[in-house]
Scaffold this active site. Structure first.
Site, PDB file in Angstrom:
ATOM      1  N   CYS A 182       4.610   0.361  -6.306  1.00  0.00           N
ATOM      2  CA  CYS A 182       5.458   1.437  -5.801  1.00  0.00           C
ATOM      3  C   CYS A 182       6.922   1.094  -6.051  1.00  0.00           C
ATOM      4  O   CYS A 182       7.769   1.973  -6.085  1.00  0.00           O
ATOM      5  CB  CYS A 182       5.163   1.755  -4.344  1.00  0.00           C
ATOM      6  SG  CYS A 182       5.292   0.337  -3.303  1.00  0.00           S
ATOM      7  N   GLU A 219       4.444   4.739   3.658  1.00  0.00           N
ATOM      8  CA  GLU A 219       5.042   3.973   2.556  1.00  0.00           C
ATOM      9  C   GLU A 219       4.501   4.624   1.292  1.00  0.00           C
ATOM     10  O   GLU A 219       3.383   4.364   0.868  1.00  0.00           O
ATOM     11  CB  GLU A 219       4.586   2.525   2.711  1.00  0.00           C
ATOM     12  CG  GLU A 219       5.571   1.543   2.163  1.00  0.00           C
ATOM     13  CD  GLU A 219       5.180   1.135   0.785  1.00  0.00           C
ATOM     14  OE1 GLU A 219       5.703   1.785  -0.157  1.00  0.00           O
ATOM     15  OE2 GLU A 219       4.360   0.229   0.649  1.00  0.00           O
TER      16      GLU A 219
HETATM   17  C1  UN1 Z   1       3.533  -1.718  -3.314  1.00  0.00           C
HETATM   18  O1  UN1 Z   1       3.634  -1.574  -4.526  1.00  0.00           O
HETATM   19  O2  UN1 Z   1       2.910  -0.891  -2.596  1.00  0.00           O
HETATM   20  O3  UN1 Z   1       8.160  -5.552  -3.585  1.00  0.00           O
HETATM   21  C2  UN1 Z   1       4.060  -2.910  -2.583  1.00  0.00           C
HETATM   22  C3  UN1 Z   1       7.082  -5.592  -4.196  1.00  0.00           C
HETATM   23  C4  UN1 Z   1       5.902  -6.164  -3.471  1.00  0.00           C
HETATM   24  C5  UN1 Z   1       5.199  -5.112  -2.677  1.00  0.00           C
HETATM   25  C6  UN1 Z   1       4.873  -3.851  -3.420  1.00  0.00           C
HETATM   26  N1  UN1 Z   1       6.358  -7.210  -2.604  1.00  0.00           N
HETATM   27  O4  UN1 Z   1       6.965  -5.217  -5.354  1.00  0.00           O
END
Ligand code: UN1
Length: 509
Positions: free
Chosen positions: A297, A263
């Site tokens: 992310c 990820e």
């Molecule tokens: C991340 O930034 O690694 O959808 C995860 C989202 C959160 C998870 C982010 N539920 O922004």
């Protein structure tokens, strides 16, 4: 900065100790791994770092625990995760405080992160009674064809600073009900949050009679993570972080024919069409782009706006960007906390420099906010930028709050621009036209793992599978049938006919 003064490092240290004490985790000790806080940019405590030998021992222990855990009935494994979820509810405030101290998240987002953990525990408890396989129609008379899902083994979880608790829980809650055991190497930047999570899980294990070693924590540097990556006893390595890190992890795990679940980086975009409801789009865009100080992310990094709407939208966004409260993440009026480090701030300024050099323009924000009491902290105004047509910087992920504005004339052009980046995590379209929405969601539309309509790119619920394509790594975590990555399927053919019939019409003997 918001009007209130920042807390002192001593305040933050005391606050972290209180949280750890409330949770019952032991106070940190050691001096080779510093716990820091981005709120002031200063060190809090020294901790003892795990060695490579500790990593080997942790895998041995987790492997031994796996041998009993894999035959524990899945609904009983769910008891452990149910208890973990209860403990997370009881300690939601303390855990959120630790996330704010270590990752700098504003209070509401830190509480949201812990809620995300509670949600995945609920999901995983339900899943513990739903690990279904299929039966398949056999081509042979008197035969039954079926698949059964079995636990995989030890799962190595490598997680990042920006979701120091939730991403661990997506992996761990699901892996545990699937019958796996877990060795966790968290980010070096968030050791206290990891200690607290590990402690609560160990307590849940004691209270539900699960082996303690279903979960082991390794606080340490890259060398410790590499040990997990290269150890053939680690059946699955689930890694969250940069594309550069994931490319190396993926290749090393593949070299030993292990499994990985990656990820990685995102470069998420939203298309805003002429029919978009801007009253809805503006706050959605600002949360997705400036929330978490641009350090998700899923953060919105590119806004692809129809040429007729671009000026109006830029004006409205500029106005909101001009009044975003930046400062102490513990202050309820703050919306933008600190960046994790001054290195992140430097990367942001470097990217803004490239934007200007490529003929772009910073429309709002982008300036550092220096706190007199905390010169090492990295506070910044989020930046709204009109990017040059051919600017290469737009195709890269800078882990900071920069939103690039791009314009388009036709939707096909917008979709092409949208997909023309190496990453493929999250995406959205703002439109009131169903045809535009459906095209965006179709095979000819967004090439991302997450594609939304009239909602930003970040803040996904746990019920769906989470992850993305291309340089994002292809993994899926959290909800839907992401659990299958944590198990192995055995296909069984049972012949109850009393006669040998070979498949494909083969005759023999
Ligand atoms: C991340 O930034 O690694 O959808 C995860 C989202 C959160 C998870 C982010 N539920 O922004």
């Amino acid at each position: 900065m918001t009007s209130t003064a920042l807390p002192t490092t001593d305040d933050l240290r005391a606050r972290a100790l209180t949280c750890l004490r409330n949770i019952g985790a032991r106070a940190p000790e050691g001096d080779d791994l510093p716990a820091r806080t981005p709120v002031t940019g200063e060190p809090l405590f020294g901790l003892r770092a795990a060695t490579r030998a500790d990593a080997d021992e942790a895998v041995t222990a987790a492997r031994a625990a796996f041998l009993t855990w894999r035959t524990t009935p899945a609904p009983r494994r769910g008891d452990l995760v149910r208890r973990l979820g209860e403990l997370l509810r009881d300690h939601k405030g303390d855990l959120a405080d630790l996330v704010t101290v270590e990752a700098g998240k504003i209070r509401s987002e830190a509480l949201g992160e812990i809620q995300e953990m509670i949600d995945i525990c609920d999901f995983a408890v339900g899943l513990s009674r739903q690990l279904y396989g299929r039966t398949i129609a056999s081509e042979r008379p008197g035969h039954r064809l079926a698949e059964t899902w079995h636990p995989l083994g030890v799962v190595g979880v490598i997680s990042a600073f920006n979701f120091p608790a939730a991403v661990w829980s997506w992996n761990t809650a699901v892996a545990l009900v699937c019958g796996d055991t877990v060795v966790w190497k968290p980010s070096e930047l968030t050791p206290l949050t990891s200690l607290a999570c590990h402690h609560l899980l160990a307590r849940a294990a004691d209270e539900t009679g699960a082996p303690r070693d279903v979960h082991r924590l390794l606080l340490g540097d890259r060398a410790v993570g590499e040990r997990l990556v290269d150890d053939p006893r680690v059946a699955l390595v689930s890694a969250t972080g940069s594309t550069r890190m994931g490319r190396e992890v993926g290749q090393r795990v593949a070299a030993r024919l292990g499994r990985s679940l990656l990820e990685l980086g995102g470069n998420n975009a939203a298309i805003v069409t002429p029919s978009a409801d801007l009253d809805l789009a503006v706050p959605s865009i600002v949360f997705a782009a400036a929330g978490t100080a641009g350090q998700r992310c899923t953060t919105l990094r590119r806004l692809i706006v129809h040429r007729d709407t671009a000026d109006t939208l830029a004006e409205r966004l500029t106005e909101v960007y001009g009044r975003l409260p930046v400062g102490d993440p513990f202050d309820d009026t703050t919306l933008v906390g600190p960046l994790i480090s001054t290195t992140a701030l430097d990367a942001m300024h470097h990217a803004l420099g490239r934007v200007r050099a490529d003929g772009g323009e910073v429309l709002a924000g982008g300036a550092r906010r220096l706190a007199a009491s905390a010169p090492a902290a990295a506070y910044t105004e989020p930046a709204l930028v009109r990017a040059g047509e051919q600017s290469g910087v737009v195709r890269e992920e800078t882990f900071a709050p920069i939103l690039y504005l791009l314009t388009y004339d036709t939707l096909d052009e917008a979709i092409a621009l949208h997909n023309d980046v190496p990453q493929g995590l999250s995406s959205s379209i703002f439109t009131r036209d169903q045809r535009e929405a459906e095209l965006f969601l179709s095979a000819a539309g967004s090439d991302c793992g997450i594609a939304n309509v009239n909602i930003g790119t970040s803040g996904a619920e746990i019920g769906g599978a989470f992850g993305g394509e291309k340089d994002t790594g292809g993994g899926r975590e959290s909800g839907s049938d992401a659990w299958k990555a944590y198990m192995r399927a055995a296909t069984s053919t049972v012949n109850y006919s009393g006669e040998l019939t070979l498949a494909q019409g083969v005759s023999f003997l």
